[in-house]
Each structure stands twice: as C-alpha cells, then as structure tokens.
Design a protein around this motif. Structure first.
Motif, PDB file in Angstrom:
ATOM      1  N   LEU A 215       0.866  -1.187   0.000  1.00 48.65           N
ATOM      2  CA  LEU A 215       0.000   0.000   0.000  1.00 48.65           C
ATOM      3  C   LEU A 215       0.894   1.225   0.000  1.00 48.65           C
ATOM      4  O   LEU A 215       1.843   1.307   0.781  1.00 48.65           O
ATOM      5  N   ARG A 216       0.591   2.166  -0.886  1.00 47.49           N
ATOM      6  CA  ARG A 216       1.373   3.405  -0.893  1.00 47.49           C
ATOM      7  C   ARG A 216       0.449   4.611  -1.003  1.00 47.49           C
ATOM      8  O   ARG A 216      -0.677   4.512  -1.516  1.00 47.49           O
ATOM      9  N   ARG A 217       0.943   5.750  -0.511  1.00 45.77           N
ATOM     10  CA  ARG A 217       0.164   6.981  -0.605  1.00 45.77           C
ATOM     11  C   ARG A 217       0.135   7.440  -2.059  1.00 45.77           C
ATOM     12  O   ARG A 217       1.166   7.513  -2.734  1.00 45.77           O
ATOM     13  N   LEU A 218      -1.060   7.745  -2.549  1.00 49.16           N
ATOM     14  CA  LEU A 218      -1.236   8.168  -3.930  1.00 49.16           C
ATOM     15  C   LEU A 218      -1.451   9.679  -4.006  1.00 49.16           C
ATOM     16  O   LEU A 218      -0.714  10.396  -4.689  1.00 49.16           O
ATOM     17  N   THR A 219      -2.465  10.135  -3.295  1.00 47.84           N
ATOM     18  CA  THR A 219      -2.756  11.564  -3.155  1.00 47.84           C
ATOM     19  C   THR A 219      -3.235  11.765  -1.723  1.00 47.84           C
ATOM     20  O   THR A 219      -3.506  10.786  -1.016  1.00 47.84           O
ATOM     21  N   PRO A 220      -3.353  12.987  -1.234  1.00 48.28           N
ATOM     22  CA  PRO A 220      -3.871  13.181   0.128  1.00 48.28           C
ATOM     23  C   PRO A 220      -5.212  12.472   0.321  1.00 48.28           C
ATOM     24  O   PRO A 220      -6.153  12.697  -0.437  1.00 48.28           O
ATOM     25  N   GLY A 221      -5.266  11.584   1.298  1.00 45.90           N
ATOM     26  CA  GLY A 221      -6.492  10.860   1.596  1.00 45.90           C
ATOM     27  C   GLY A 221      -6.748   9.642   0.741  1.00 45.90           C
ATOM     28  O   GLY A 221      -7.763   8.969   0.909  1.00 45.90           O
ATOM     29  N   ALA A 222      -5.847   9.328  -0.186  1.00 48.66           N
ATOM     30  CA  ALA A 222      -6.053   8.187  -1.079  1.00 48.66           C
ATOM     31  C   ALA A 222      -4.786   7.342  -1.145  1.00 48.66           C
ATOM     32  O   ALA A 222      -3.665   7.866  -1.160  1.00 48.66           O
ATOM     33  N   GLY A 223      -4.968   6.034  -1.175  1.00 47.80           N
ATOM     34  CA  GLY A 223      -3.849   5.111  -1.276  1.00 47.80           C
ATOM     35  C   GLY A 223      -3.970   4.258  -2.524  1.00 47.80           C
ATOM     36  O   GLY A 223      -5.045   4.160  -3.129  1.00 47.80           O
ATOM     37  N   GLU A 224      -2.864   3.630  -2.880  1.00 47.91           N
ATOM     38  CA  GLU A 224      -2.858   2.726  -4.026  1.00 47.91           C
ATOM     39  C   GLU A 224      -2.386   1.351  -3.581  1.00 47.91           C
ATOM     40  O   GLU A 224      -1.370   1.234  -2.877  1.00 47.91           O
TER      41      GLU A 224
END
Length: 301
Positions: A215-224
């Motif tokens: 799991l990685r941070r994609l945008t503020p408040g969203a993960g990928e």
C-alpha cells in the motif's frame, strides 16, 4: 476489518471438535487399535509421507506439526526405543537431526493406513451416496477455511528478505503470464511502501511466506494497492481477499478513505475478485505500461 466472533460460532466450533475427536478415537491411548496414542501415530505418518531417502529433519517436523521441540524430542526417542524410528545427523549439516522409519515403522504406518481407511469407510457407509458427497464437500470446505484461518498477515519491512522473496515470485508469475513479459524495474520501490509513505504485508503459513501486498500513498487521503500476490500452493483459499482486506484496513488506519489500483488485461481472475470486493472500474488515474483496467473503492470505518 474483522468483526468479533459470536459466542454461537465458538460453541458450534467446540461442539464439532468434541464430536469429531470422539468419533475418530483421538482420546484413546491406542489410536486405531494400535499400541500408541494419536500423537505418535501422526508423527510416524509424517515421517513416512514427508521424508526423503535420508528421512526428515526434526526442525521440519516441528514446523509441520506445530509441536514444542521438547515434546517432539521425547516422542521421537520413544519411537526410536521401540524400533520404529532411526535418528541421525543430516549428511550435509550436523546441526540438523534427521528421523527416518525402520522396516518395522514402515509396516506400522502401512497398517495404520489400512485401519484408517476402514474407519473412514465405516463412517461413510452409514450415509446414502448423496449424503456422503455432501459430507465430503463440507469437510473440504472446512479444511480450506481452517487452513486460511491459520495463515497470518503481518506488516514487514519492505527491504526484508521475505518481502523481496515474495516480490521476486510475483515478478516471475507476471513475466510468464504477460504476453510482453514483465520488467522488474516496475516493482514498487521499498521506500514508497514504508513508514509514512505506505506499508508492505507478507502472509505466512507455518512461518513460510505465501503471499504479499503493498500500500502506498497516492494523493492526500487516497492510497494505491500494489503487488497483491499469492503462492500457487496457497491459492483458492481466499487468501488474496484477506490480503486485500488487510491493506484496506491499513489505509483506514492512516485516514485514507479511498484506495485505487490497476491491473493487466490478462489477469481476469484479479478483475473478478476486485469487483466482488466492492471495487468499481474507473478511468485511468495515471500512466502505467502494464495497466488495462483501473479500479477504486471508497472505504467506510
């Protein structure tokens, strides 16, 4: 995101345990009418079926049977004293103790299998053919779910050997399945799934890594979600869904309320799983050479 277990489920599980253990004679000191309890009988069976020409190491037996080292040592010595087992050093590693069956041990296991088959036949004979099939299907399901329940999914350092082992196997799988092959440089960098940036999880079955997900941070408040993989030996258990749920729970723990992922056109089973788990197909959210489908799921605490 697991719910608490109900008292009804606990009671039903224990009731089944009592019924089954009594029916197959687990409580009898002379399992299957032979001169030893179930523990020793099972140990003989494992040595016979899992051992090679040199036998099987006590270390592997401990892992396979989940036994305390001292208890296993006492059982093997008893079997050695009765002429069933020979203990020796590993031919290439003196630190490993090996156990192999004697001719008498092989004869006992052969008789054990004959009696176990007779016991199973006796149980099944009491049922009509359609009920036998129903019972067999139920036991197959129970075995699958019990195996899944015993697997643990743990966060690990993305640089750790187990993490890299899983990613290497994942890359090998994709390289074999993708018509264009797979470039390992596409694997997510460890620092992008570590600390504040994300997390890496490995699934373990009896201390052996059998799956992973990142799991990685994609945008503020969203993960990928990245690299959800299950070892071929552990597939069709429901483990991929469990890894996916673990990653979703980690995203919520970080207050990421949306998770996204992409997948290749050839991975139709992955697309089916994502849709079944509540993911909705969306337009492309980024450029990725191996992506043909993009998905999103909004998470609720």
């Amino acid at each position: 995101m697991t719910e608490s277990v109900s008292t009804e489920h606990v009671a039903a599980f224990r009731r089944f345990n009592r019924c089954f253990t009594r029916r197959i004679g687990v409580l009898n000191d002379h399992y299957l009418g032979q001169d030893r309890p179930l523990g020793e009988a099972r140990l003989l069976f494992e040595i016979a079926t899992a051992g090679g020409p040199d036998g099987i190491s006590l270390r592997e037996l401990r892992t396979r049977l989940g036994l305390d080292a001292g208890y296993l040592s006492r059982m093997t010595k008893r079997l050695q004293g009765r002429g069933m087992v020979v203990l020796s050093a590993h031919p290439e590693d003196n630190r490993l103790r090996m156990a192999r069956l004697t001719p008498a041990g092989h004869a006992e296991v052969k008789e054990q299998n004959r009696r176990a088959d007779a016991l199973a036949t006796g149980v099944l004979e009491g049922l009509a053919p359609d009920l036998r099939a129903q019972l067999t299907d139920a036991m197959t399901t129970a075995a699958r779910l019990l195996r899944l329940a015993a697997i643990t999914v743990k966060p690990v350092d993305a640089h750790a050997p187990d993490a890299r082992t899983c990613l290497d196997a994942y890359a090998d799988d994709l390289d074999a399945r993708f018509p264009e092959g797979f470039d390992r440089s596409d694997l997510v960098a460890p620092e992008k799934v570590s600390g504040e940036a994300g997390a890496f999880f490995v699934a373990y079955e009896e201390d052996r890594p059998v799956g992973c997900g990142a799991l990685r941070r994609l945008t503020p408040g969203a993960g990928e979600i990245k690299h959800v993989w299950v070892h071929p030996d552990a597939r069709r258990l429901g483990l991929a869904r469990r890894i996916l749920q673990t990653l979703e729970a980690e995203a919520l723990r970080r207050s990421w309320t949306v998770v996204r992922l992409d997948t290749h056109a050839t991975l139709s089973e992955a697309q089916t799983m994502y849709r079944a788990c509540g993911y909705t197909e969306i337009p492309a959210y980024g450029e990725h050479v191996y992506a043909s489908h993009w998905f999103e799921k909004r998470l609720a605490p």
